[in-house]
Write an enzyme that holds these catalytic residues in place. Structure first.
Site, mmCIF file in Angstrom:
data_model
loop_
_atom_site.group_PDB
_atom_site.id
_atom_site.type_symbol
_atom_site.label_atom_id
_atom_site.label_comp_id
_atom_site.label_asym_id
_atom_site.label_seq_id
_atom_site.Cartn_x
_atom_site.Cartn_y
_atom_site.Cartn_z
ATOM 1 N N ASP A 101 5.602 12.584 29.840
ATOM 2 C CA ASP A 101 5.763 11.607 30.910
ATOM 3 C C ASP A 101 6.669 12.237 31.955
ATOM 4 O O ASP A 101 7.762 12.698 31.630
ATOM 5 C CB ASP A 101 6.443 10.353 30.321
ATOM 6 C CG ASP A 101 5.947 9.071 30.930
ATOM 7 O OD1 ASP A 101 5.958 8.986 32.164
ATOM 8 O OD2 ASP A 101 5.572 8.160 30.170
ATOM 9 N N ASP A 203 4.726 8.820 36.117
ATOM 10 C CA ASP A 203 5.170 7.432 36.206
ATOM 11 C C ASP A 203 5.097 6.934 37.653
ATOM 12 O O ASP A 203 5.483 7.647 38.577
ATOM 13 C CB ASP A 203 6.633 7.390 35.717
ATOM 14 C CG ASP A 203 7.133 5.986 35.481
ATOM 15 O OD1 ASP A 203 6.533 5.274 34.667
ATOM 16 O OD2 ASP A 203 8.147 5.605 36.113
ATOM 17 N N GLU A 250 0.482 18.604 46.006
ATOM 18 C CA GLU A 250 1.482 19.633 45.670
ATOM 19 C C GLU A 250 1.727 19.669 44.156
ATOM 20 O O GLU A 250 1.809 20.739 43.550
ATOM 21 C CB GLU A 250 2.807 19.357 46.392
ATOM 22 C CG GLU A 250 2.752 19.628 47.879
ATOM 23 C CD GLU A 250 4.107 19.420 48.587
ATOM 24 O OE1 GLU A 250 4.171 19.686 49.780
ATOM 25 O OE2 GLU A 250 5.093 18.983 47.928
ATOM 26 N N HIS A 327 2.418 0.555 26.965
ATOM 27 C CA HIS A 327 3.723 0.020 26.579
ATOM 28 C C HIS A 327 4.272 -1.001 27.573
ATOM 29 O O HIS A 327 5.406 -1.440 27.426
ATOM 30 C CB HIS A 327 4.716 1.188 26.445
ATOM 31 C CG HIS A 327 4.951 1.865 27.760
ATOM 32 N ND1 HIS A 327 3.951 2.564 28.418
ATOM 33 C CD2 HIS A 327 6.025 1.914 28.568
ATOM 34 C CE1 HIS A 327 4.431 3.020 29.564
ATOM 35 N NE2 HIS A 327 5.684 2.638 29.683
ATOM 36 N N ASP A 328 3.487 -1.338 28.595
ATOM 37 C CA ASP A 328 3.942 -2.310 29.592
ATOM 38 C C ASP A 328 3.153 -3.614 29.563
ATOM 39 O O ASP A 328 3.520 -4.571 30.244
ATOM 40 C CB ASP A 328 3.806 -1.715 31.010
ATOM 41 C CG ASP A 328 4.757 -0.548 31.247
ATOM 42 O OD1 ASP A 328 5.893 -0.583 30.731
ATOM 43 O OD2 ASP A 328 4.352 0.404 31.953
HETATM 44 C C1 GLC Z 1 6.400 2.535 34.642
HETATM 45 C C2 GLC Z 1 6.628 2.565 33.158
HETATM 46 C C3 GLC Z 1 7.488 1.398 32.785
HETATM 47 C C4 GLC Z 1 8.808 1.550 33.494
HETATM 48 C C5 GLC Z 1 8.598 1.676 34.995
HETATM 49 C C6 GLC Z 1 9.828 2.128 35.688
HETATM 50 O O1 GLC Z 1 5.680 1.444 35.045
HETATM 51 O O2 GLC Z 1 5.405 2.564 32.492
HETATM 52 O O3 GLC Z 1 7.676 1.295 31.411
HETATM 53 O O4 GLC Z 1 9.632 0.445 33.229
HETATM 54 O O5 GLC Z 1 7.617 2.635 35.301
HETATM 55 O O6 GLC Z 1 10.089 3.467 35.377
#
Ligand code: GLC
Length: 538
Positions: A101, A203, A250, A327-328
């Site tokens: 990530d 992210d 980039e 995970h969100d």
């Molecule tokens: C992304 C991630 C999430 C996090 C957010 C801020 O959406 O998946 O879990 O809280 O970014 O970094």
């Protein structure tokens, strides 16, 4: 270079590990890298090709690792750099790619860059973040809102200016208009690419560039009471700016300094905006994550429409992808209901495009209810009572019926699902026809039938609760019929087009059955039909 090797991310199946919750190896109730190494055999048995790890870097954990204070350090909670190197080696030895990530939009407020930037208005790192004077009344510079509640601007007493944070105040946004910032993050990417990682999931990539004039966002005319407060304004000026695409190109170039790496973007946008993230001449992300299935109404017609819209929106040559969980967002099992879990699995693994599985979905893990005193997610803490909490989809992986589900010897950081004694890897692995068995069969079938990987997607008209489509390639055709309903349904062979046999049913009990005339589907049943395949029928 061999085309097959170059195309691994097109052919492959991705699997997201949330490291805190996968496997604890040192008895502190939190998952870690040694734990992941120990569980790689589960992933190879399942048959996936690539593992994406949510952040494992040094972090104060205000947002559980999405607030990074050292981009090239491993947080001690997860282990050491030696553990990481061992993980890369073990994954590659097992034939698995490893994706990290990358969190370039913001750092932790404890990152040395921010500490310097904050130290004075003329510090050389000041411009690495986004600082503005207050409005004439002394309030925040504009109306932009934090996704985790409240204004997106935090006031810094010492320097008398506000800094911008799209998420927590402990997650200040980097200024991606600053060349040094870009170069610093590109060096972070090179650091991990040199260590052998096979790519990044980036992210909130659509957040990187903000309006140069910081104009107020317009109000959201569709805002509904009960929705999180940041939805009161549209993010017209704070996200998805045209200039972001040059930045992504980039990043793509940095990955191309190395062989066969992949760039995946986290993007929550409507499909017609999402597809811009493939970039001009496909020089953007290879896989802008397609999250359409995460929020759809679960019906045959709604899903059919999404697939049609996506297929139509894709630029020529762009490779599709599909995601059922992360995970969100609430677990797919809870969104679609237990009876539809197998249908959702069959959909994910038969649509055209790279599938990404979320850990635990292969054993049907559902959303776990979190008592108020067990809440860990800062989003839920800041915006309580609306059901936005993400802890319920981040609970420990259920490996066995043992104490703490085989996840840890200590009390886990989040509660386990109450039904872990029955819904766990060890039991489902041994249970013929279980959801885990089905996932394995689907993945195995996808490997045997090239049309499921690179075949075209052909919708076939169907009614009611049935979703019907074909996947066609030079090697052959497969027909997929999914019953989203709780009543039996039938499909005539004129719709299917030719005579076939059942290669796989979500109930796993009719492989080899000849289908002539009519295909009868039971309630909540999905089937894959096609010409007989060696080793698939029993
Ligand atoms: C992304 C991630 C999430 C996090 C957010 C801020 O959406 O998946 O879990 O809280 O970014 O970094």
């Amino acid at each position: 270079m061999d085309q097959d090797e170059r195309d691994w991310w097109r052919r492959g199946i991705f699997y997201q590990v949330y490291p805190r919750s996968f496997q604890d190896s040192n008895g502190d109730g939190v998952g870690d890298l040694r734990g992941i190494i120990a569980r790689l055999p589960h992933l190879t048995r399942l048959g996936v090709d690539a593992v994406w790890l949510s952040p494992i870097f040094t972090s104060p954990m205000a947002d559980f690792g999405y607030d990074i204070s050292d981009y090239t350090g491993i947080d001690p909670l997860f282990g050491s750099m030696e553990d990481f190197d061992a993980l890369v080696a073990a994954a590659h030895d097992s034939g698995l790619k490893l994706i990290l990530d990358l969190v370039p939009n913001h750092t932790s407020d404890q990152h040395p860059w921010f500490i310097e930037a904050k130290s004075s208005r003329d510090n050389p790192k000041r411009d690495w973040y986004i600082w503005r004077d207050g409005a004439p009344d002394g309030g925040p510079p504009n109306n932009w809102l934090s996704e985790f509640g409240g204004s997106a601007w935090a006031y810094d007493e010492a320097s008398g200016q506000y800094y911008y944070h799209a998420f927590l105040a402990q997650q200040p946004d980097l200024n991606w208009r600053n060349r040094e910032v870009r170069d610093a993050i590109y060096d972070v990417m090179r650091f991990w690419l040199r260590k052998g990682v096979d790519g990044f999931r980036v992210d909130v990539i659509w957040h990187l560039i903000k309006d140069a004039e910081f104009r107020d966002n317009p109000p959201n005319p569709h805002y509904r009471e009960g929705r999180p407060p940041h939805e009161k304004v549209l993010t017209q000026y704070s996200t998805d700016q045209l200039e972001v695409h040059a930045v992504i190109t980039e990043m793509r170039r940095v990955t191309e300094e190395f062989d066969n790496r992949v760039l995946i973007g986290e993007i929550y946008l409507p499909l017609h905006r999402l597809v811009a993230y493939y970039g001009n001449d496909l020089r953007g992300a290879q896989m802008p994550f397609n999250f359409a299935l995460l929020s759809t109404l679960w019906s045959a017609r709604a899903v059919e429409q999404i697939v049609a819209d996506y297929e139509k929106a894709l630029p020529p040559g762009a490779w599709p992808n599909w995601v059922l969980g992360n995970h969100d967002r609430p677990r797919v099992a809870s969104r679609v209901g237990p009876a539809q879990v197998p249908v959702a699995a069959m959909l994910l693994l038969t649509l055209r495009g790279t599938p990404t599985l979320y850990y635990g979905d292969e054993i049907g893990m559902h959303q776990v209810a979190i008592a108020p005193d067990q809440v860990r997610d800062p989003f839920e803490k800041n915006v309580p009572g609306l059901g936005v909490g993400r802890d319920g989809c981040r609970t420990p992986m259920q490996w066995s019926a043992e104490r703490h589900a085989g996840f840890s010897t200590a009390t886990p950081w989040l509660p386990l699902a109450q039904d872990y004694a029955s819904d766990n890897v060890a039991r489902l692995e041994a249970a013929r026809g279980s959801i885990l068995d089905l996932y394995k069969a689907l993945i195995a079938l996808r490997r045997k039938l090239p049309q499921l990987v690179h075949g075209s997607y052909e919708p076939v008209a169907a009614h009611g609760d049935v979703l019907l489509f074909r996947r066609r390639a030079a090697e052959g055709v497969a027909v997929i019929a999914l019953n989203f309903g709780a009543a039996p349904a039938s499909v005539s062979s004129s719709a299917i087009g030719f005579s076939n046999e059942v290669l796989l049913s979500t109930f796993m009990d009719r492989q080899g059955e000849k289908v002539e005339g009519v295909l009868d589907l039971r309630a909540n049943e999905g089937v894959i039909l096609g010409p007989p395949v060696d080793g698939v029928t029993e």
